[in-house]
Design an enzyme around this catalytic site. Structure first.
Site, PDB file in Angstrom:
ATOM      1  CB  VAL A  34      -0.903  -0.010   1.082  1.00  0.00           C
ATOM      2  CG1 VAL A  34      -2.059  -1.308   1.373  1.00  0.00           C
ATOM      3  CG2 VAL A  34      -0.346  -0.255   2.443  1.00  0.00           C
ATOM      4  CG  ASN A  66      -7.064  -4.699   7.626  1.00  0.00           C
ATOM      5  OD1 ASN A  66      -7.680  -4.482   9.364  1.00  0.00           O
ATOM      6  ND2 ASN A  66      -6.073  -5.590   7.379  1.00  0.00           N
ATOM      7  CB  SER A 101      -5.770   2.154  16.612  1.00  0.00           C
ATOM      8  OG  SER A 101      -5.631   1.740  17.585  1.00  0.00           O
ATOM      9  CE1 TYR A 135      -0.661   0.795  15.500  1.00  0.00           C
ATOM     10  CE2 TYR A 135      -1.975   1.650  17.022  1.00  0.00           C
ATOM     11  CZ  TYR A 135      -1.948   0.826  15.684  1.00  0.00           C
ATOM     12  OH  TYR A 135      -2.649  -0.454  15.351  1.00  0.00           O
ATOM     13  CB  ALA A 161       1.287   9.983  14.798  1.00  0.00           C
ATOM     14  CB  SER A 162      -0.367   6.371  12.139  1.00  0.00           C
ATOM     15  OG  SER A 162      -0.748   5.261  12.288  1.00  0.00           O
ATOM     16  CE  LYS A 163      -3.379   1.987  13.305  1.00  0.00           C
ATOM     17  NZ  LYS A 163      -4.854   1.227  11.478  1.00  0.00           N
ATOM     18  CB  ILE A 190      -8.838  -6.779  17.763  1.00  0.00           C
ATOM     19  CG1 ILE A 190      -9.686  -5.888  17.638  1.00  0.00           C
ATOM     20  CG2 ILE A 190      -9.515  -7.874  16.601  1.00  0.00           C
ATOM     21  CD1 ILE A 190     -10.720  -5.814  18.669  1.00  0.00           C
TER      22      ILE A 190
HETATM   23  P1  NAP Z   1      -1.436  -8.552  10.898  1.00  0.00           P
HETATM   24  O1  NAP Z   1      -2.312  -9.552  11.491  1.00  0.00           O
HETATM   25  O2  NAP Z   1      -0.308  -7.513  11.701  1.00  0.00           O
HETATM   26  O3  NAP Z   1      -2.621  -7.917   9.877  1.00  0.00           O
HETATM   27  C1  NAP Z   1      -2.111  -6.864   9.121  1.00  0.00           C
HETATM   28  C2  NAP Z   1      -1.753  -7.236   7.759  1.00  0.00           C
HETATM   29  O4  NAP Z   1      -1.172  -6.013   7.012  1.00  0.00           O
HETATM   30  C3  NAP Z   1      -0.559  -7.946   7.659  1.00  0.00           C
HETATM   31  O5  NAP Z   1      -0.836  -9.040   7.127  1.00  0.00           O
HETATM   32  C4  NAP Z   1       0.503  -7.187   7.049  1.00  0.00           C
HETATM   33  O6  NAP Z   1       1.047  -7.688   6.046  1.00  0.00           O
HETATM   34  C5  NAP Z   1      -0.254  -5.975   6.139  1.00  0.00           C
HETATM   35  N1  NAP Z   1       1.248  -5.187   5.956  1.00  0.00           N
HETATM   36  C6  NAP Z   1       1.331  -4.671   6.156  1.00  0.00           C
HETATM   37  N2  NAP Z   1       2.267  -3.742   5.557  1.00  0.00           N
HETATM   38  C7  NAP Z   1       1.772  -3.714   4.087  1.00  0.00           C
HETATM   39  C8  NAP Z   1       2.304  -2.805   3.040  1.00  0.00           C
HETATM   40  N3  NAP Z   1       2.691  -2.335   2.808  1.00  0.00           N
HETATM   41  N4  NAP Z   1       0.465  -3.224   2.480  1.00  0.00           N
HETATM   42  C9  NAP Z   1       0.198  -3.761   2.511  1.00  0.00           C
HETATM   43  N5  NAP Z   1      -0.243  -5.089   3.592  1.00  0.00           N
HETATM   44  C10 NAP Z   1       0.680  -4.184   4.546  1.00  0.00           C
HETATM   45  O7  NAP Z   1      -2.872  -6.676  12.794  1.00  0.00           O
HETATM   46  P2  NAP Z   1      -4.408  -6.839  12.508  1.00  0.00           P
HETATM   47  O8  NAP Z   1      -4.140  -7.049  14.371  1.00  0.00           O
HETATM   48  O9  NAP Z   1      -4.946  -7.643  11.490  1.00  0.00           O
HETATM   49  O10 NAP Z   1      -4.544  -4.807  12.136  1.00  0.00           O
HETATM   50  C11 NAP Z   1      -5.545  -4.564  11.033  1.00  0.00           C
HETATM   51  C12 NAP Z   1      -5.469  -3.400  11.211  1.00  0.00           C
HETATM   52  O11 NAP Z   1      -6.154  -3.020  12.259  1.00  0.00           O
HETATM   53  C13 NAP Z   1      -4.239  -2.516  11.223  1.00  0.00           C
HETATM   54  O12 NAP Z   1      -4.780  -1.316  11.266  1.00  0.00           O
HETATM   55  C14 NAP Z   1      -4.050  -2.389  12.817  1.00  0.00           C
HETATM   56  O13 NAP Z   1      -3.320  -1.239  12.766  1.00  0.00           O
HETATM   57  C15 NAP Z   1      -5.541  -2.551  12.966  1.00  0.00           C
HETATM   58  N6  NAP Z   1      -5.714  -2.586  15.032  1.00  0.00           N
HETATM   59  C16 NAP Z   1      -5.323  -3.789  15.251  1.00  0.00           C
HETATM   60  C17 NAP Z   1      -5.748  -3.647  16.740  1.00  0.00           C
HETATM   61  C18 NAP Z   1      -5.284  -4.942  17.224  1.00  0.00           C
HETATM   62  O14 NAP Z   1      -4.825  -4.834  18.357  1.00  0.00           O
HETATM   63  N7  NAP Z   1      -4.671  -6.124  16.251  1.00  0.00           N
HETATM   64  C19 NAP Z   1      -6.347  -2.800  17.188  1.00  0.00           C
HETATM   65  C20 NAP Z   1      -6.147  -1.624  16.505  1.00  0.00           C
HETATM   66  C21 NAP Z   1      -5.992  -1.304  15.505  1.00  0.00           C
HETATM   67  P3  NAP Z   1       2.425  -8.443   7.231  1.00  0.00           P
HETATM   68  O15 NAP Z   1       2.725  -9.033   7.874  1.00  0.00           O
HETATM   69  O16 NAP Z   1       3.897  -8.909   6.496  1.00  0.00           O
HETATM   70  O17 NAP Z   1       3.299  -7.480   7.506  1.00  0.00           O
END
Ligand code: NAP
Length: 252
Positions: free
Chosen positions: A63, A89, A141, A157, A159-161, A190
């Protein structure tokens, strides 16, 4: 909440919440573009969707690269003629004390978590504007700021959110004349690979859960139901909103 006939792009969908969103949207009838850096893993998610009688397409996309983002949108249009839904996402969370944070660590997080959202939203919105309809769901987030709770060791993180919330509100206004709605979802903790290191540290996890009234981490499918609602016509009067889904964390 039916998405029959809709075409949805989900970024970062090879695992975690992105995978859950892709499965949920496809189950609701959407044709899902499953996108992530690893094409092989996207193909596995596509197989899961097809096994459940859904339709999906795997597309490799980093992305942060505008050329790849444009190709992802082109692939959806080539395959199914349109883009109705974008779920922004893809994201990373790399823990780092602020005084040790390098420019490189800061830039990488902002490039994926914020610039990536801009590039994908713009590419999708250009197509949606032609169609005079579309929906964008940005995953923020609880660490988005302005909530009275700060999160140490992830300043980049946060700042980005926070930026995603501002982006969501600006786009809601600019894109409304094209009948494009833009909302954000702000999850708490999560159960995904992103929080694996927190889960390993039992003391840290207990400390965090003590602040969550429901006393547990959320499941990806619980967030997917909210994403599905915001992606569907059931939320037709919502735009510019950020909806928190956190087991009560921010209320605590
Ligand atoms: P995750 O399991 O780490 O999944 C994130 C996915 O994004 C991974 O497959 C990752 O690939 C991919 N990614 C990373 N850099 C990328 C890039 N440059 N281009 C395309 N894909 C890329 O995390 P998740 O928990 O499902 O998070 C999903 C979203 O929810 C994120 O925006 C996160 O900030 C947000 N969030 C998560 C939580 C939580 O507690 N889990 C809470 C609040 C918000 P790689 O594994 O190869 O890096």
């Amino acid at each position: 909440m039916s998405l029959k006939g809709k075409v949805a792009i989900i970024t970062g969908a090879r695992r975690g919440m992105g995978r859950a969103h892709a499965l949920a949207l496809a189950r609701a009838g959407a044709k899902a573009v499953v996108s992530d850096i690893s094409l092989a893993d996207c193909k596995k998610v596509v197989k899961e969707i097809e096994k459940a009688e859904g339709q999906a397409l795997a597309v490799q996309c980093d992305v942060t690269k505008q050329g790849e983002v444009n190709k992802m949108v082109e692939a959806a249009v080539k395959e199914w003629g349109k883009v109705d839904i974008l779920v922004n996402n893809a994201g990373i969370a790399q823990f780092c004390p602020f005084l040790e944070m390098t420019e490189e660590i800061w830039d990488r997080t902002l490039a994926i978590n914020l610039k990536g959202y801009f590039l994908c939203a713009q590419a999708a919105a250009k197509q949606m504007a032609k169609q005079k309809s579309g929906v964008i769901v940005n995953i923020a987030s609880v660490a988005m700021g302005q909530q009275g709770i700060g999160f140490p060791n992830i300043a980049h993180y946060c700042a980005s959110k926070g930026g995603i919330v501002g982006l969501t509100e600006a786009l809601a206004i600019e894109l409304a004349p094209y009948n494009i709605r833009v909302n954000a979802v702000a999850p708490g903790m999560i159960e995904t690979p992103m929080i694996a290191s927190i889960k390993q540290d039992k003391k840290a996890l207990a400390g965090l859960l003590a602040r969550v009234p429901l006393q547990r981490v959320g499941r990806p499918e619980e967030v997917s139901r909210l994403v599905l609602f915001l992606a569907s016509d059931d939320s037709s009067y919502m735009t510019g909103s950020t909806v928190v889904i956190d087991g009560g964390w921010l209320a605590g």
